[in-house]
Design a protein around this motif. Structure first.
Motif, short mmCIF file in Angstrom:
data_model
loop_
_atom_site.label_atom_id
_atom_site.label_comp_id
_atom_site.label_asym_id
_atom_site.label_seq_id
_atom_site.Cartn_x
_atom_site.Cartn_y
_atom_site.Cartn_z
N GLN A 147 0.83 -1.20 0.00
CA GLN A 147 0.00 0.00 0.00
C GLN A 147 0.87 1.26 0.00
OE1 GLN A 147 -2.38 -1.21 3.47
NE2 GLN A 147 -4.12 -1.50 2.09
N TYR A 148 0.24 2.42 -0.14
CA TYR A 148 0.97 3.66 -0.19
C TYR A 148 1.88 3.85 1.03
CZ TYR A 148 -2.58 5.22 -3.62
OH TYR A 148 -3.41 5.35 -4.71
N THR A 149 3.03 4.46 0.78
CA THR A 149 3.86 4.95 1.89
C THR A 149 3.67 6.47 1.98
OG1 THR A 149 5.84 5.49 0.57
CG2 THR A 149 5.58 3.20 1.29
N HIS A 150 4.35 7.09 2.93
CA HIS A 150 4.38 8.55 2.96
C HIS A 150 4.95 9.06 1.64
CE1 HIS A 150 3.36 8.46 7.14
NE2 HIS A 150 4.48 7.86 7.50
N ALA A 151 4.57 10.26 1.26
CA ALA A 151 5.06 10.84 0.01
C ALA A 151 6.58 10.95 -0.01
CB ALA A 151 4.42 12.20 -0.23
N VAL A 152 7.18 11.14 1.16
CA VAL A 152 8.64 11.28 1.21
C VAL A 152 9.34 9.93 1.37
CG1 VAL A 152 8.61 13.65 2.08
CG2 VAL A 152 8.56 11.73 3.70
N GLY A 153 8.58 8.85 1.47
CA GLY A 153 9.17 7.53 1.50
C GLY A 153 9.19 6.88 2.87
N LEU A 154 9.56 5.62 2.88
CA LEU A 154 9.66 4.86 4.12
C LEU A 154 10.72 5.48 5.03
CD1 LEU A 154 9.67 1.15 2.84
CD2 LEU A 154 7.82 2.27 4.11
N ASP A 155 10.37 5.68 6.27
CA ASP A 155 11.35 6.21 7.22
C ASP A 155 12.57 5.31 7.31
OD1 ASP A 155 9.77 8.39 7.78
OD2 ASP A 155 8.88 7.52 9.59
N ALA A 156 12.34 4.00 7.29
CA ALA A 156 13.46 3.05 7.42
C ALA A 156 14.43 3.19 6.25
CB ALA A 156 12.93 1.62 7.50
#
Length: 394
Positions: free
Chosen positions: A66-75
């Motif tokens: 599913q979608y992640t944050h627009a800036v990407g996975l924190d990890a």
């Protein structure tokens, strides 16, 4: 149907036009003794290593799609931050890293965030054509500044100063560069950036080939200079994930929410599966494999360029990174009774079944005399290509 003037400003990507012609010829000679050898596309012949493929499979099986944050996975942002610290000894906080749908999306976001209609962006000639088209798509004007072999086909602070006008917004540089494989000396990059900053401008730096650097003099990120350098990077080249369409950009803190807002609207996010797969790029086993492959790319360069030079295809500057050879084919074209790199490329395709890229795409500064060879192919293929070209030019 009326086509927008914005679209009309974008020239064809001749690399892909030549690739189409090469594929047509390749079909005809596929079963011959000399099937087509493709040295025209800048794509590693290696694929993502096992741990990366396994991570993608786990993400799919586990429903992490599913979608992640627009800036990407924190990890993933944290892993990239750690890579800068370990590889380049540079502190790049994860909060300044934005994951994008390839470096192309990062460049588009940067231009849309920073370029107004009519703004000029200086860049070297020759340079990667899509970079100037990103500027055009943002309704800016890409200004190609002719460079020479003595300048390593890169901009200098003196040339930036010479070509700066009231409309100039900044510079878009690439280090290492496509098509030349050359980098900007860190001292010169620092001078350029300080000049740009003094004019209130922006320094955009395409570093997608930085991982494939072979010379300690040049293998440094521009992020070591200043937090205001905007760096574009990718998982396509060093990390061998071209079709996964995953990249990132490092921006000043103040620009993060601006880029995030644009990314939310234009892309939502980068591929979730690709992001989870990319986490495995930074495992010790994967890095060891990438370094083995980097050594192989260097070995190919070291073998192939002397071969080109021996047959009259001069490479004025030995590339210190990437996997390209920018070769002067003027004399070789004359031997074949043709003029310029466009005709030379088609003669090489038709008669030697070796596909190369003519210089037309990359600018106007004497580029009609040059062809770009991609050494992102196996040593066996490079050896066969060299033998065929020698036979063609004998």
């Amino acid at each position: 149907m009326r086509i927008s003037r914005r679209a009309e400003r974008i020239e064809p990507f001749y690399v892909m036009e030549v690739a189409k012609a090469a594929r047509e010829i390749a079909r005809d000679v596929a079963r011959s003794d000399t099937p087509m050898i493709f040295l025209n596309i800048g794509e590693p012949d290696f694929t993502a290593p096992p741990l990366v493929q396994e991570a993608a499979e786990r993400a799919i099986r586990g429903g992490a799609t599913q979608y992640t944050h627009a800036v990407g996975l924190d990890a993933l942002r944290e892993r990239i931050s750690g890579w800068y610290a370990e590889r380049f000894r540079v502190d790049v906080p994860a909060r300044r890293i934005v994951i994008t749908a390839g470096a192309s999306a990062a460049l588009q976001l940067a231009c849309l965030a920073l370029v107004e209609a009519g703004d000029e962006i200086l860049m070297p000639d020759p340079s990667y054509p899509c970079n100037r088209h990103f500027v055009s798509a943002a309704e800016g004007d890409a200004v190609l500044v002719p460079t020479t072999a003595a300048e390593r086909y890169q901009l200098t602070a003196a040339k930036v100063q010479e070509h700066w006008t009231p409309r100039t917004r900044g510079v878009l540089l690439a280090s290492p560069s496509n098509p030349t494989g050359t980098s900007i000396h860190p001292d010169e990059l620092r001078r350029i950036h300080h000049l740009v900053q003094s004019r209130g401008g922006i320094t955009l730096l395409d570093e997608i080939y930085l991982g494939l650097s072979y010379d300690d003099t040049f293998g440094h990120t521009g992020l070591a200079i200043d937090d205001n350098v905007i760096s574009i990077n990718s998982f396509s080249k060093y990390f061998n994930m071209t079709g996964w369409r995953l990249g990132w950009m490092v921006v000043p803190d103040a620009l993060v929410p601006v880029v995030e807002r644009l990314a939310q609207n234009l892309f939502i996010c980068a591929s979730t599966v690709s992001q989870y797969a990319a986490l495995a790029c930074f495992e010790a086993e994967s890095i060891a494999e990438y370094e083995r492959r980097r050594a192989e790319f260097r070995a190919r360069r070291d073998w192939f360029i002397p071969q080109l030079r021996s047959m009259g295809l001069d490479v004025p500057v030995i590339p210190d990174g990437a996997f390209y050879a920018w070769a002067d084919c003027g004399e070789a074209a004359r031997r074949l009774g043709v003029e310029g790199s466009w005709d030379f490329a088609f003669e090489a395709m038709r008669r030697a079944h070796v596909a190369v890229t003519p210089g037309r795409d990359f600018g106007h500064a004497d580029t009609s005399r040059f062809v770009r060879f991609s050494t992102a192919n196996s040593m066996a293929q490079l050896q066969e290509a060299a033998a065929r070209l020698k036979g063609l030019l004998a």
